[in-house]
Design an enzyme around this catalytic site. Structure first.
Site, PDB file in Angstrom:
ATOM      1  N   GLY A 104       1.024  -1.225  -0.007  1.00 57.30           N
ATOM      2  CA  GLY A 104       0.042   0.007   0.053  1.00 57.30           C
ATOM      3  C   GLY A 104       0.845   1.196   0.093  1.00 57.30           C
ATOM      4  O   GLY A 104       1.910   1.542   0.740  1.00 57.30           O
ATOM      5  N   ASN A 112      -6.432  -5.307   6.938  1.00 62.60           N
ATOM      6  CA  ASN A 112      -6.347  -5.702   5.638  1.00 62.60           C
ATOM      7  C   ASN A 112      -7.390  -6.758   5.112  1.00 62.60           C
ATOM      8  O   ASN A 112      -7.631  -7.641   5.922  1.00 62.60           O
ATOM      9  CB  ASN A 112      -4.850  -6.515   5.489  1.00 62.60           C
ATOM     10  CG  ASN A 112      -4.429  -7.226   4.451  1.00 62.60           C
ATOM     11  OD1 ASN A 112      -3.751  -7.960   4.150  1.00 62.60           O
ATOM     12  ND2 ASN A 112      -5.163  -6.569   3.157  1.00 62.60           N
ATOM     13  N   GLY A 113      -7.988  -6.227   4.053  1.00 60.88           N
ATOM     14  CA  GLY A 113      -9.026  -7.112   3.594  1.00 60.88           C
ATOM     15  C   GLY A 113     -10.262  -6.235   3.302  1.00 60.88           C
ATOM     16  O   GLY A 113     -10.324  -5.045   3.439  1.00 60.88           O
ATOM     17  N   TYR A 148       1.294 -12.508  -7.246  1.00 62.50           N
ATOM     18  CA  TYR A 148       1.497 -10.952  -7.464  1.00 62.50           C
ATOM     19  C   TYR A 148       1.965 -10.315  -6.285  1.00 62.50           C
ATOM     20  O   TYR A 148       2.859  -9.674  -6.234  1.00 62.50           O
ATOM     21  CB  TYR A 148       0.673 -10.361  -8.497  1.00 62.50           C
ATOM     22  CG  TYR A 148       0.857  -8.997  -8.574  1.00 62.50           C
ATOM     23  CD1 TYR A 148       1.786  -8.468  -9.354  1.00 62.50           C
ATOM     24  CD2 TYR A 148      -0.147  -8.093  -7.731  1.00 62.50           C
ATOM     25  CE1 TYR A 148       2.027  -6.947  -9.539  1.00 62.50           C
ATOM     26  CE2 TYR A 148       0.125  -6.596  -7.816  1.00 62.50           C
ATOM     27  CZ  TYR A 148       1.259  -6.258  -8.754  1.00 62.50           C
ATOM     28  OH  TYR A 148       1.470  -4.830  -8.853  1.00 62.50           O
ATOM     29  N   ASP A 166       3.103 -11.505 -14.706  1.00 59.37           N
ATOM     30  CA  ASP A 166       2.275 -12.426 -13.603  1.00 59.37           C
ATOM     31  C   ASP A 166       0.768 -12.477 -14.035  1.00 59.37           C
ATOM     32  O   ASP A 166       0.149 -13.465 -13.614  1.00 59.37           O
ATOM     33  CB  ASP A 166       2.470 -11.912 -12.400  1.00 59.37           C
ATOM     34  CG  ASP A 166       1.802 -10.798 -12.431  1.00 59.37           C
ATOM     35  OD1 ASP A 166       2.229  -9.740 -12.569  1.00 59.37           O
ATOM     36  OD2 ASP A 166       0.531 -10.531 -11.498  1.00 59.37           O
ATOM     37  N   CYS A 201      -8.422 -19.087  -2.188  1.00 60.90           N
ATOM     38  CA  CYS A 201      -9.598 -18.604  -2.822  1.00 60.90           C
ATOM     39  C   CYS A 201      -9.178 -18.249  -4.435  1.00 60.90           C
ATOM     40  O   CYS A 201      -7.861 -17.731  -4.440  1.00 60.90           O
ATOM     41  CB  CYS A 201      -9.850 -16.967  -2.236  1.00 60.90           C
ATOM     42  SG  CYS A 201     -11.055 -16.183  -3.073  1.00 60.90           S
TER      43      CYS A 201
HETATM   44  P1  AMP Z   1      -3.178  -4.218 -17.214  1.00 64.79           P
HETATM   45  O1  AMP Z   1      -2.015  -3.512 -17.749  1.00 64.79           O
HETATM   46  O2  AMP Z   1      -4.054  -3.670 -16.663  1.00 64.79           O
HETATM   47  O3  AMP Z   1      -3.287  -5.794 -17.933  1.00 64.79           O
HETATM   48  O4  AMP Z   1      -2.402  -4.758 -15.740  1.00 64.79           O
HETATM   49  C1  AMP Z   1      -1.351  -5.891 -15.572  1.00 64.79           C
HETATM   50  C2  AMP Z   1      -0.205  -5.424 -14.933  1.00 64.79           C
HETATM   51  O5  AMP Z   1      -0.721  -4.831 -13.693  1.00 64.79           O
HETATM   52  C3  AMP Z   1       0.711  -6.652 -14.774  1.00 64.79           C
HETATM   53  O6  AMP Z   1       2.118  -6.098 -14.756  1.00 64.79           O
HETATM   54  C4  AMP Z   1       0.398  -6.957 -13.230  1.00 64.79           C
HETATM   55  O7  AMP Z   1       1.744  -7.431 -12.548  1.00 64.79           O
HETATM   56  C5  AMP Z   1      -0.137  -5.669 -12.631  1.00 64.79           C
HETATM   57  N1  AMP Z   1      -1.105  -5.887 -11.693  1.00 64.79           N
HETATM   58  C6  AMP Z   1      -1.941  -7.109 -11.599  1.00 64.79           C
HETATM   59  N2  AMP Z   1      -2.832  -7.157 -10.460  1.00 64.79           N
HETATM   60  C7  AMP Z   1      -2.754  -5.821 -10.008  1.00 64.79           C
HETATM   61  C8  AMP Z   1      -3.402  -4.929  -9.058  1.00 64.79           C
HETATM   62  N3  AMP Z   1      -4.331  -5.634  -8.338  1.00 64.79           N
HETATM   63  N4  AMP Z   1      -2.948  -3.912  -8.606  1.00 64.79           N
HETATM   64  C9  AMP Z   1      -1.916  -3.333  -9.316  1.00 64.79           C
HETATM   65  N5  AMP Z   1      -1.348  -4.028 -10.503  1.00 64.79           N
HETATM   66  C10 AMP Z   1      -1.833  -5.250 -10.834  1.00 64.79           C
END
Ligand code: AMP
Length: 483
Positions: free
Chosen positions: A42, A117-118, A260, A364, A451
């Site tokens: 965060g 957290n949650g 991630y 990821d 989950c």
């Molecule tokens: P996008 O460009 O919207 O497809 O986001 C994918 C990228 O955002 C990847 O490089 C992930 O590592 C990262 N990512 C995935 N989930 C999250 C999340 N919840 N918050 C921030 N970054 C994220």
């Protein structure tokens, strides 16, 4: 019943880091270092509440990174041998100092501070009920609901643990909590254990943290994870554990922590996150064999999985993207001068590594597809012969209602398009994902303990999006009338 939210709610999301320390005169400093190690969980705000054995509470909170929020003077003002700290994740709504945690109240039961957290899935209904009974909320954070519930008289028993148990019996969803009372530091995990929380020993006292990487920084000795449904109470008599809920048959630990969110140097449920990610990459290679010249990560999120792919396939690993580590918040809007500034400023390409090559890039996850599309384009502009996109988890098709900031269904690329359409959109030569089974095997946990709602749409705790929407609507109208 599995209920899927049709659109995102406006409740603030909490993908955060929590920390707690008891029994050390430098409690606030330890909390500060702990938050430093949890900064990845965060970046929107950070806060520490400290207290002494007399029940004197002091706090300091602010917007932004831990290093910006605290200075020596602020830390010196946080007195006592116990403290809790919190880092809050940046989301689109609710980004105010009033929502910064830990939250503190002074009520008939004494002072109580909480770090959460949650995401609570019945927050809107509970909030409406509490407001109807006269509660006045200071924040829009669902964590405040727990404080209001705790402040109510508990039937039969009037101690704070009974009050907390009563509160926990009303809330649903995901929560790992650190709570500071006049007497004790308390750590709690929800009955299904969505979010991590671990315990360590430090110089005769105890420390709680979202992730074990925080223990490493202060050289605390890891003891164990707090169990799902467990409440650990740390006070002058040491540590005791009580079950806030009977042991459940299943758990619902968020698998995306392994994919991630958690830091690779953390250990969750005896599984090191780095090793889990490398294994995801190896499994990705077994499931998606591709003839290519090099395999490259999208840094830093794809680093471990790309390494795993390379080790398994024998294809050389190259760091073709170089990350700029010194980016603060940019107030500059993208302009004609620098096209795609926000995308390009973070990563630059070592063009000589990719020219004429067949390149595999590993990340990821794909959420909206923006990152992957930009990387493919950069590689092709630099003369890559082929670009194959691989993702070290299954396609994200469902939003998370337990705290991860995944957008509503309509914005998730894999929910809207077929496999071929996605591949075309990314301008990639191929697109491959890790299977659900491959992901589960990599984390060394049974499927029934995870989950995976964002992949499967099977939500372990039911959530009624219509009720949520309805309550939010009523609240909005009411606010409108008053103002
Ligand atoms: P996008 O460009 O919207 O497809 O986001 C994918 C990228 O955002 C990847 O490089 C992930 O590592 C990262 N990512 C995935 N989930 C999250 C999340 N919840 N918050 C921030 N970054 C994220």
């Amino acid at each position: 019943m599995d209920l899927i939210p049709q659109q995102s709610s406006e409740r603030p999301k909490h993908y955060c880091g929590v920390f707690g320390v008891f029994g050390n005169e430098r409690a606030s400093q330890l909390a500060y270092y702990g938050l430093y190690a949890l900064q990845h969980r965060g970046q929107e705000s950070a806060g520490i509440v400290a207290s002494d054995s007399e029940g004197n509470f002091t706090f300091h909170k602010g917007m932004g990174l831990v290093s910006r929020v605290f200075n020596e003077e602020a830390l010196d003002s946080l007195k006592g041998d116990r403290a809790i700290g919190h880092t809050r994740y940046s989301t689109t709504g609710g980004s105010h100092l009033t929502n910064a945690q830990p939250l503190i109240v002074d009520c008939a039961r004494g002072k109580i501070a909480i770090g959460h957290n949650g995401n609570l899935t019945n927050a809107s209904a509970l909030r409406e009920e509490l407001e109807a009974e006269g509660s006045i909320f200071q924040t829009t954070a669902d964590s405040e609901i727990i404080l209001h519930l705790m402040a109510r008289p508990a039937p039969g028993d009037n101690d704070i643990i009974a009050a907390l148990k009563q509160a926990l019996n009303r809330i649903e969803g995901a929560y790992s909590l650190t709570i500071l009372t006049d007497e004790a530091l308390i750590g709690v995990r929800d009955p299904l254990g969505f979010r991590p929380l671990s315990i360590a020993k430090y110089e005769g006292g105890y420390v709680l943290a979202s992730e074990t990487c925080a223990f490493d920084l202060i050289q605390a000795e890891f003891i164990r994870d707090v169990e799902p449904g467990e409440m650990v109470i740390i006070d002058k008599n040491g540590l005791r554990s009580i079950r806030a809920f009977p042991k459940q048959e299943k758990e619902a630990f968020c698998v995306f922590e392994y994919v991630y969110f958690a830091r690779p140097d953390s250990v969750i449920s005896d599984r090191n996150v780095y090793q889990a990610r490398v294994e995801m990459g190896r499994q990705l290679a077994r499931e998606n064999p591709i003839e290519a010249d090099i395999v490259a990560p999208v840094p830093d999120s794809g680093n471990c999985a790309a390494l795993g792919y390379s080790l398994e396939s024998g294809i050389p690993y190259e760091m073709v993207f170089v990350r700029n580590h010194y980016i603060g918040r940019s107030f500059m809007q993208p302009s004609q001068l620098i096209r795609d500034f926000n995308v390009r400023v973070k990563l630059n390409l070592v063009k000589d590594l990719v020219k004429g090559k067949r390149v595999i890039i590993v990340d990821d996850s794909i959420v909206r597809g923006t990152t992957a599309k930009a990387r493919v384009n950069t590689l092709k502009e630099a003369g890559a012969k082929e670009v194959h996109v691989l993702v070290s988890c299954p396609p994200h098709r469902h939003p998370c209602v337990y705290g991860i900031d995944f957008p509503d269904k309509n914005k998730l690329m894999a929910n809207n398009y077929s496999h071929q359409e996605m591949c075309d959109y990314l301008n990639a030569d191929s697109l491959g994902y890790l299977s659900e089974d491959g992901m589960v095997q990599s984390v060394h946990r049974p499927r029934s303990s995870l989950c995976m709602a964002c992949y499967t749409g099977k939500y372990p705790v039911a959530f009624d999006p219509d009720l949520d929407k309805e309550v939010m609507e009523r609240r909005r109208n009411r606010v409108h009338l008053i103002s």
